[in-house]
Design a protein around this motif. Structure first.
Motif, short mmCIF file in Angstrom:
data_model
loop_
_atom_site.label_atom_id
_atom_site.label_comp_id
_atom_site.label_asym_id
_atom_site.label_seq_id
_atom_site.Cartn_x
_atom_site.Cartn_y
_atom_site.Cartn_z
N ALA A 143 14.18 6.13 -4.15
CA ALA A 143 12.89 7.60 -3.81
C ALA A 143 11.70 6.46 -3.26
O ALA A 143 11.39 5.02 -3.42
N ARG A 144 10.43 6.68 -2.97
CA ARG A 144 9.14 6.65 -2.22
C ARG A 144 8.76 5.99 -3.48
O ARG A 144 8.15 7.65 -4.12
N ILE A 145 7.97 4.86 -4.55
CA ILE A 145 6.95 4.81 -5.01
C ILE A 145 5.64 4.91 -4.63
O ILE A 145 5.49 3.40 -4.30
N ILE A 146 4.68 5.37 -5.20
CA ILE A 146 3.49 5.45 -4.94
C ILE A 146 2.29 5.51 -5.92
O ILE A 146 2.31 6.71 -6.60
N VAL A 147 2.10 4.25 -5.64
CA VAL A 147 1.20 4.17 -7.16
C VAL A 147 -0.45 4.46 -5.98
O VAL A 147 -1.21 4.42 -4.91
N MET A 148 -1.78 4.71 -6.87
CA MET A 148 -2.54 5.58 -6.51
C MET A 148 -4.12 4.89 -7.58
O MET A 148 -3.26 5.03 -8.84
N ALA A 149 -4.87 5.14 -6.83
CA ALA A 149 -6.74 4.64 -7.59
C ALA A 149 -7.34 6.23 -7.24
O ALA A 149 -7.12 6.39 -6.01
N MET A 150 -7.76 6.93 -8.17
CA MET A 150 -8.09 7.83 -7.82
C MET A 150 -9.76 7.94 -7.81
O MET A 150 -9.66 7.41 -7.08
N ASN A 151 -10.32 8.65 -8.27
CA ASN A 151 -11.77 9.23 -7.54
C ASN A 151 -12.42 7.94 -9.20
O ASN A 151 -12.51 6.88 -10.39
N PRO A 152 -13.44 8.38 -8.48
CA PRO A 152 -15.08 6.97 -9.65
C PRO A 152 -15.38 8.03 -10.91
O PRO A 152 -14.86 9.46 -10.97
N PHE A 153 -15.48 6.84 -11.59
CA PHE A 153 -15.88 7.74 -12.85
C PHE A 153 -17.74 7.72 -13.12
O PHE A 153 -18.07 6.82 -12.62
N SER A 154 -18.03 8.26 -13.57
CA SER A 154 -19.90 8.33 -14.03
C SER A 154 -19.94 9.09 -15.65
O SER A 154 -19.28 8.68 -16.45
N GLY A 155 -21.07 8.65 -15.63
CA GLY A 155 -22.32 9.59 -16.90
C GLY A 155 -21.39 8.16 -18.49
O GLY A 155 -20.53 6.62 -18.35
N LEU A 156 -20.86 8.92 -18.85
CA LEU A 156 -20.45 8.94 -20.23
C LEU A 156 -18.66 7.76 -20.32
O LEU A 156 -18.25 6.76 -20.56
N ARG A 157 -18.08 8.91 -19.51
CA ARG A 157 -16.60 8.22 -18.93
C ARG A 157 -17.22 7.44 -18.15
O ARG A 157 -16.14 6.18 -18.43
N GLY A 158 -17.59 6.39 -17.23
CA GLY A 158 -16.95 5.50 -17.02
C GLY A 158 -18.22 4.88 -17.81
O GLY A 158 -17.65 3.78 -17.78
N LEU A 159 -19.09 4.89 -18.35
CA LEU A 159 -19.69 3.53 -19.23
C LEU A 159 -18.55 3.23 -20.59
O LEU A 159 -18.60 1.79 -20.81
N HIS A 171 -2.96 -2.80 -11.11
CA HIS A 171 -2.12 -1.64 -10.70
C HIS A 171 -1.42 -1.85 -9.62
O HIS A 171 -0.40 -2.26 -8.88
N ARG A 172 -2.02 -2.69 -8.62
CA ARG A 172 -2.40 -2.42 -7.32
C ARG A 172 -0.78 -3.80 -7.40
O ARG A 172 -0.31 -3.44 -6.08
N ALA A 173 -2.12 -4.57 -7.44
CA ALA A 173 -1.01 -5.99 -7.65
C ALA A 173 0.44 -5.69 -7.85
O ALA A 173 1.39 -6.52 -6.59
N GLU A 174 0.62 -4.88 -8.73
CA GLU A 174 2.37 -5.27 -9.49
C GLU A 174 2.81 -3.61 -8.45
O GLU A 174 3.90 -4.55 -8.30
N ALA A 175 2.69 -2.52 -7.69
CA ALA A 175 3.31 -2.28 -6.79
C ALA A 175 3.76 -2.82 -5.78
O ALA A 175 4.47 -3.29 -5.49
N GLU A 176 2.02 -4.07 -5.01
CA GLU A 176 2.40 -4.35 -4.24
C GLU A 176 3.69 -5.80 -4.04
O GLU A 176 4.08 -6.13 -3.64
N LYS A 177 3.29 -6.50 -5.47
CA LYS A 177 4.13 -7.48 -5.51
C LYS A 177 5.69 -6.82 -5.71
O LYS A 177 6.99 -7.67 -5.00
N ARG A 178 5.87 -5.80 -5.94
CA ARG A 178 7.27 -5.43 -6.04
C ARG A 178 7.58 -4.80 -4.31
O ARG A 178 8.86 -3.92 -4.05
N GLY A 179 6.72 -4.72 -3.29
CA GLY A 179 6.56 -4.53 -1.55
C GLY A 179 7.11 -2.40 -1.73
O GLY A 179 6.87 -1.64 -1.33
N LEU A 180 5.99 -1.89 -2.88
CA LEU A 180 6.11 -0.27 -3.34
C LEU A 180 4.33 -0.22 -2.68
O LEU A 180 3.54 -0.85 -2.11
#
Length: 231
Positions: A143-159, A171-180
């Motif tokens: 399987a191809r395993i793809i880690v994602m970063a989604m949308n930005p947060f704002s307001g209370l959800r951002g705080l 999370h990006r570093a862990e994916a790239e360390k494994r060649g994902l």
């Protein structure tokens, strides 16, 4: 077999074979799948594995449609996702993901890990995502395993997520360390004006499904299909 030249000299009533062949050809053309790919083609199976950004995302149907048109084969997406959950929950759901035998797994679990009230430290989140990726690689080696970063947060959800960038980086570093693979959707969101961004994500965390589809789907189609898109 009678030649076409001779067939043309025959009376109409003595041309049954070619007539039936012509009728059959017309029926085949009319009954051909309009989707552009054979209906019995094996589907590309994807599991979207994540938080409410997946469970409530609403971008999956659009991704199925666009990717199927691009690859000229059916695409089926299943979601293993739950609002409010963290990478700790994700570790308990590996069996569900594996049971689907997906060709691709899309993963996002940093967002709730980064929320202060969830009490998931950066170190714990990094360890969890590493364990998740290791288990998926071992149990779904093709399987191809793809880690994602989604949308930005704002307001209370951002705080309540003051260090979300650090969680994404971990999370990006862990994916790239494994060649994902890693796909970051945030730059596409940030191209919106502040007013449009606020309208697209009215609660500061969960994009409207139609806008999420417009932002997320083209990036995923491009990343998954690469130069193989035949839209």
């Amino acid at each position: 077999m009678i030649s076409l030249r001779l067939w043309r000299t025959l009376p109409i009533e003595r041309r049954p074979t070619y007539g039936w062949l012509l009728l059959l050809a017309c029926l085949v053309m009319l009954s051909a799948p309009k989707s552009g790919y054979a209906e019995n083609s094996p589907p590309l199976k994807i599991v979207a594995f994540g938080t409410s950004l997946t469970a409530r995302g609403g971008w999956q149907p659009a991704l199925e449609t666009r990717l199927a048109a691009c690859l000229q084969r059916p695409v089926k997406i299943e979601s293993v996702a739950k609002s409010g959950e963290t990478s700790l929950w994700a570790l308990t759901q590996i069996d569900r993901v594996v049971a689907e035998q997906p060709d691709i797994v899309l993963i996002e679990f940093y967002a709730n890990d980064a929320a202060l009230q969830r009490f998931v430290s950066l170190a714990q989140s990094r360890k969890d995502i590493g364990d998740i990726l290791d288990q998926l690689r071992q149990r779904l080696p093709q399987a191809r395993i793809i880690v994602m970063a989604m949308n930005p947060f704002s307001g209370l959800r951002g705080l309540i997520r003051p260090f979300v960038g650090s969680y994404i980086s971990a999370h990006r570093a862990e994916a790239e360390k494994r060649g994902l693979e890693f796909v970051d959707h945030r730059p596409n969101w940030q191209r919106l004006t502040p007013e449009d961004l606020a309208a697209a994500i009215p609660d500061g965390a969960h994009p409207l499904p139609d806008i999420a589809s417009e932002i997320i789907v083209p990036e995923l189609v491009k990343h998954i299909a690469g130069g193989n898109c035949r839209e």
